[in-house]
Design a protein around this motif. Structure first.
Motif, short mmCIF file in Angstrom:
data_model
loop_
_atom_site.label_atom_id
_atom_site.label_comp_id
_atom_site.label_asym_id
_atom_site.label_seq_id
_atom_site.Cartn_x
_atom_site.Cartn_y
_atom_site.Cartn_z
N PHE A 263 11.96 17.75 -4.50
CA PHE A 263 13.11 18.30 -3.79
C PHE A 263 14.12 18.77 -4.81
CE2 PHE A 263 12.80 13.77 -4.13
CZ PHE A 263 13.99 13.37 -4.72
N GLU A 264 14.91 19.77 -4.42
CA GLU A 264 15.95 20.25 -5.33
C GLU A 264 17.22 20.57 -4.57
OE1 GLU A 264 14.77 24.43 -6.84
OE2 GLU A 264 12.95 23.20 -6.95
N SER A 265 18.31 20.58 -5.33
CA SER A 265 19.62 20.85 -4.72
C SER A 265 19.73 22.33 -4.40
CB SER A 265 20.74 20.42 -5.66
OG SER A 265 20.68 21.15 -6.86
N THR A 266 20.43 22.61 -3.31
CA THR A 266 20.71 24.00 -2.95
C THR A 266 22.22 24.26 -3.00
OG1 THR A 266 20.74 23.43 -0.59
CG2 THR A 266 18.65 24.24 -1.50
N THR A 267 22.99 23.22 -3.28
CA THR A 267 24.43 23.35 -3.49
C THR A 267 24.80 22.50 -4.70
OG1 THR A 267 24.90 21.47 -2.01
CG2 THR A 267 24.93 23.67 -1.01
N GLY A 268 25.94 22.81 -5.29
CA GLY A 268 26.40 22.04 -6.44
C GLY A 268 25.60 22.35 -7.69
N PHE B 77 19.85 19.57 -0.03
CA PHE B 77 18.56 19.56 -0.71
C PHE B 77 17.50 20.24 0.13
CE2 PHE B 77 20.87 15.82 -2.18
CZ PHE B 77 20.71 15.88 -3.55
N VAL B 78 16.46 20.71 -0.52
CA VAL B 78 15.29 21.26 0.17
C VAL B 78 14.03 20.67 -0.47
CG1 VAL B 78 15.16 23.33 -1.32
CG2 VAL B 78 14.14 23.37 0.98
N ALA B 79 13.05 20.33 0.36
CA ALA B 79 11.75 19.86 -0.15
C ALA B 79 10.95 21.09 -0.57
CB ALA B 79 11.01 19.08 0.92
N THR B 80 10.54 21.11 -1.83
CA THR B 80 9.81 22.28 -2.36
C THR B 80 8.32 21.99 -2.53
OG1 THR B 80 10.36 21.62 -4.62
CG2 THR B 80 11.83 23.21 -3.55
N GLU B 81 7.95 20.72 -2.51
CA GLU B 81 6.54 20.32 -2.57
C GLU B 81 6.39 19.05 -1.76
OE1 GLU B 81 3.17 19.18 -5.94
OE2 GLU B 81 5.07 20.03 -6.59
N PRO C 94 11.54 17.77 10.26
CA PRO C 94 12.10 16.64 9.52
C PRO C 94 11.38 16.35 8.21
CG PRO C 94 10.77 15.86 11.33
CD PRO C 94 10.81 17.35 11.45
N ARG C 95 10.16 16.86 8.07
CA ARG C 95 9.35 16.57 6.87
C ARG C 95 8.57 17.79 6.46
NH1 ARG C 95 7.52 10.63 9.00
NH2 ARG C 95 9.38 9.64 8.22
N GLY C 96 8.11 17.76 5.20
CA GLY C 96 7.27 18.84 4.70
C GLY C 96 8.06 19.85 3.88
N VAL C 97 7.32 20.79 3.27
CA VAL C 97 7.94 21.84 2.47
C VAL C 97 8.91 22.62 3.35
CG1 VAL C 97 7.53 23.99 1.18
CG2 VAL C 97 6.02 22.02 0.85
N PRO D 282 0.82 -1.21 0.00
CA PRO D 282 0.00 0.00 0.00
C PRO D 282 0.86 1.28 0.00
CG PRO D 282 -0.09 -1.07 2.15
CD PRO D 282 0.69 -1.98 1.23
N VAL D 283 0.29 2.36 -0.49
CA VAL D 283 0.97 3.65 -0.55
C VAL D 283 1.57 4.02 0.81
CG1 VAL D 283 0.58 6.14 -0.83
CG2 VAL D 283 -0.35 4.55 -2.51
N GLU D 284 0.85 3.74 1.89
CA GLU D 284 1.32 4.10 3.23
C GLU D 284 2.69 3.48 3.54
OE1 GLU D 284 -2.92 4.70 2.93
OE2 GLU D 284 -1.76 2.88 2.57
N LYS D 285 2.90 2.26 3.08
CA LYS D 285 4.16 1.57 3.34
C LYS D 285 5.30 2.17 2.49
CE LYS D 285 5.90 -3.03 4.25
NZ LYS D 285 5.71 -4.45 4.12
N VAL D 286 5.00 2.50 1.24
CA VAL D 286 5.99 3.14 0.37
C VAL D 286 6.32 4.52 0.94
CG1 VAL D 286 6.49 3.95 -1.97
CG2 VAL D 286 5.11 1.88 -1.65
N TRP D 287 5.28 5.26 1.32
CA TRP D 287 5.45 6.60 1.88
C TRP D 287 6.33 6.57 3.14
CZ3 TRP D 287 4.85 11.41 0.32
CH2 TRP D 287 4.85 12.43 1.26
N ALA D 288 6.12 5.58 4.00
CA ALA D 288 6.89 5.48 5.24
C ALA D 288 8.40 5.40 4.95
CB ALA D 288 6.44 4.27 6.06
N LEU D 289 8.76 4.71 3.87
CA LEU D 289 10.17 4.60 3.50
C LEU D 289 10.68 5.89 2.88
CD1 LEU D 289 12.80 2.97 3.07
CD2 LEU D 289 11.85 2.28 0.84
N ILE D 290 10.03 6.36 1.85
CA ILE D 290 10.62 7.48 1.10
C ILE D 290 10.45 8.84 1.75
CG2 ILE D 290 10.52 6.24 -1.10
CD1 ILE D 290 8.41 8.86 -1.46
N SER D 291 9.49 8.98 2.66
CA SER D 291 9.32 10.29 3.31
C SER D 291 10.28 10.47 4.48
CB SER D 291 7.88 10.47 3.78
OG SER D 291 7.56 9.57 4.81
N ASP D 292 11.05 9.45 4.81
CA ASP D 292 12.04 9.52 5.87
C ASP D 292 13.42 9.65 5.21
OD1 ASP D 292 13.80 9.21 7.96
OD2 ASP D 292 12.77 7.47 8.82
N ALA D 293 13.89 10.88 5.06
CA ALA D 293 15.14 11.15 4.33
C ALA D 293 16.33 10.38 4.90
CB ALA D 293 15.43 12.64 4.32
#
Length: 144
Positions: A80-85, A67-71, A45-48, A13-24
């Protein structure tokens, strides 16, 4: 800007995928051989606006990138996008399916060198890397 997109069906389920990828801080679990450590550098730790610092080895060379989360749309999408490099923007997109979750990883980047042949070699290697990462995400999430 080169664009790479990889999609995979994950039998969870989406919830299980989300639990992995939303934890940087869990990125090294599935970005093996690339990201060695990800540290959340913002108070949130999470969110824009959440920011991270990543340390690893890219194509045999050590790197550090911020990196910064933009959405951030809960259980749907993180951009997310890079803020360095060099300029780099990525997105993780999840859509529920009858079997689980359709997961898409997209990347857009602007390489810091001029040689077209070198750019093509890098793009191809990065495409292979994304293919491995989406497979790794599937494997981690589907693990019983």
């Amino acid at each position: 800007m080169p664009h790479i997109e990889k999609t995979i069906e994950i039998k969870a389920p989406v919830e299980k995928v989300w639990a992995l990828i939303s934890d940087a801080e869990r990125i090294p679990e599935w970005a093996k051989g690339y990201a060695e450590k990800v540290t959340i550098t913002s108070k949130q730790p999470r969110g824009v606006g959440a920011t991270t610092h990543e340390v690893g080895v890219a194509f045999g060379k050590p790197y550090e990138k911020d990196f910064v989360a933009t959405e951030w749309v809960e259980k749907e999408k993180i951009v997310f996008e890079s803020t360095t490099g060099w300029p780099w923007k990525g997105a993780w997109i999840m859509k529920p399916t009858k079997e689980g979750t359709l997961f898409t990883y997209t990347v857009d980047f602007d390489l810091p060198f001029e040689a077209e042949r070198l750019k093509e070699v890098f793009r191809k290697r990065y495409e292979e890397l994304l293919e491995k990462w989406v497979q790794n995400i599937k494997n981690v999430v589907e693990k019983k």
